[in-house]
Write a protein that holds these residues in place. Sequence first.
Motif, PDB file in Angstrom:
ATOM      1  N   ASP A 106       0.790  -1.230   0.000  1.00  0.00           N
ATOM      2  CA  ASP A 106       0.000   0.000   0.000  1.00  0.00           C
ATOM      3  C   ASP A 106       0.827   1.287   0.000  1.00  0.00           C
ATOM      4  OD1 ASP A 106      -2.640   0.754  -0.316  1.00  0.00           O
ATOM      5  OD2 ASP A 106      -2.909   1.210   1.811  1.00  0.00           O
ATOM      6  N   LYS A 111       2.934   4.532  -1.420  1.00  0.00           N
ATOM      7  CA  LYS A 111       2.723   5.434  -2.553  1.00  0.00           C
ATOM      8  C   LYS A 111       3.787   6.527  -2.520  1.00  0.00           C
ATOM      9  CE  LYS A 111      -2.189   4.884  -1.576  1.00  0.00           C
ATOM     10  NZ  LYS A 111      -1.929   4.027  -0.413  1.00  0.00           N
ATOM     11  N   LYS A 123       1.628  -6.223  -7.300  1.00  0.00           N
ATOM     12  CA  LYS A 123       0.698  -5.500  -8.173  1.00  0.00           C
ATOM     13  C   LYS A 123       1.036  -4.007  -8.139  1.00  0.00           C
ATOM     14  CE  LYS A 123      -4.300  -4.960  -8.803  1.00  0.00           C
ATOM     15  NZ  LYS A 123      -5.597  -5.328  -8.193  1.00  0.00           N
ATOM     16  N   ARG A 181       0.552  -0.064  -9.444  1.00  0.00           N
ATOM     17  CA  ARG A 181      -0.386   0.887 -10.050  1.00  0.00           C
ATOM     18  C   ARG A 181       0.405   2.152 -10.350  1.00  0.00           C
ATOM     19  NH1 ARG A 181      -4.308   1.731  -6.159  1.00  0.00           N
ATOM     20  NH2 ARG A 181      -5.266  -0.192  -6.899  1.00  0.00           N
ATOM     21  N   ARG A 236      -0.049   6.107 -11.730  1.00  0.00           N
ATOM     22  CA  ARG A 236      -0.916   7.228 -12.103  1.00  0.00           C
ATOM     23  C   ARG A 236      -0.022   8.250 -12.780  1.00  0.00           C
ATOM     24  NH1 ARG A 236      -5.934   7.416 -10.394  1.00  0.00           N
ATOM     25  NH2 ARG A 236      -6.619   5.948  -8.821  1.00  0.00           N
ATOM     26  N   GLU A 251      -2.436  -0.582 -14.270  1.00  0.00           N
ATOM     27  CA  GLU A 251      -1.874  -1.534 -13.321  1.00  0.00           C
ATOM     28  C   GLU A 251      -1.036  -2.566 -14.061  1.00  0.00           C
ATOM     29  OE1 GLU A 251      -4.852  -3.062 -10.651  1.00  0.00           O
ATOM     30  OE2 GLU A 251      -4.951  -1.135  -9.598  1.00  0.00           O
ATOM     31  N   ILE A 297       2.682   3.299  -7.074  1.00  0.00           N
ATOM     32  CA  ILE A 297       1.853   2.795  -5.981  1.00  0.00           C
ATOM     33  C   ILE A 297       1.933   1.275  -5.942  1.00  0.00           C
ATOM     34  CG2 ILE A 297      -0.537   2.621  -5.137  1.00  0.00           C
ATOM     35  CD1 ILE A 297      -0.957   5.230  -6.999  1.00  0.00           C
ATOM     36  N   ASN A 298       2.075   0.720  -4.731  1.00  0.00           N
ATOM     37  CA  ASN A 298       1.879  -0.717  -4.558  1.00  0.00           C
ATOM     38  C   ASN A 298       0.381  -0.893  -4.363  1.00  0.00           C
ATOM     39  OD1 ASN A 298       1.537  -3.341  -3.745  1.00  0.00           O
ATOM     40  ND2 ASN A 298       3.295  -3.358  -2.381  1.00  0.00           N
ATOM     41  N   ALA A 299      -0.281  -1.498  -5.346  1.00  0.00           N
ATOM     42  CA  ALA A 299      -1.741  -1.627  -5.338  1.00  0.00           C
ATOM     43  C   ALA A 299      -2.236  -2.741  -4.421  1.00  0.00           C
ATOM     44  CB  ALA A 299      -2.242  -1.850  -6.765  1.00  0.00           C
ATOM     45  N   ASP A 300      -1.321  -3.479  -3.810  1.00  0.00           N
ATOM     46  CA  ASP A 300      -1.718  -4.570  -2.917  1.00  0.00           C
ATOM     47  C   ASP A 300      -1.530  -4.119  -1.466  1.00  0.00           C
ATOM     48  OD1 ASP A 300      -1.861  -6.938  -1.329  1.00  0.00           O
ATOM     49  OD2 ASP A 300      -1.289  -8.142  -3.071  1.00  0.00           O
ATOM     50  N   GLU A 314      -4.256   9.417  -4.827  1.00  0.00           N
ATOM     51  CA  GLU A 314      -3.984   8.500  -3.727  1.00  0.00           C
ATOM     52  C   GLU A 314      -2.901   9.132  -2.867  1.00  0.00           C
ATOM     53  OE1 GLU A 314      -3.847   4.301  -4.670  1.00  0.00           O
ATOM     54  OE2 GLU A 314      -4.493   4.780  -6.708  1.00  0.00           O
TER      55      GLU A 314
END
Length: 175
Positions: free
Chosen positions: A73, A75, A94, A96, A98, A108, A126-129, A157
């Motif tokens: 999570d 960013k 995962k 992400r 932007r 992603e 961003i770590n989307a997990d 985010e």
Amino acid sequence: MSKQSPSAHGHDHGHDHAQGEPRWKHDGVRVIPGDKLDPNTAQTPGMFRQAAINQARVGAQKIWAGTVSIDPDAKTGVHHHGELESVIYVVSGKARMRWGDRLEFVAEAGPGDFIFVPPFVPHQEINADPDQPLQCVLVRSDNEAVVVNITDVDPVEKPEAVHWVDPIHRHPGKP
């Protein structure tokens, strides 16, 4: 093909005159073991970067390569890397990304995917997990760690307080 003497045509083709061997014989291809990466590189809270290929380690003039591990999570703030081109290969997790003037675009990427970040593109990584670290290989088109923070774009985010920490920029409150 016979080996010609350097004096036969005015240049040495990388030969070490003292030893009579090509310089690249001992200073050519380099293997950097994965457990010998250098953490002495710019760090960001929630991320751990290690250099594999750079000027200090192997004499690279036009490229930087290494790994980055991004906490669940985590960013970054909004930033760009000047004239540098960046390639990110997702090993696990995962990602992400932007990007855009107002971070209006999003994509992603997962294991096996490549991400290309062109020069001057404002972006946020961003770590989307929320539960697993994101492991990536990072390659940049120059040795200089160019980071231009953009403070007039409100990230979609919100990152944690991000401080760039390296030998020149110390973390606030630490000597």
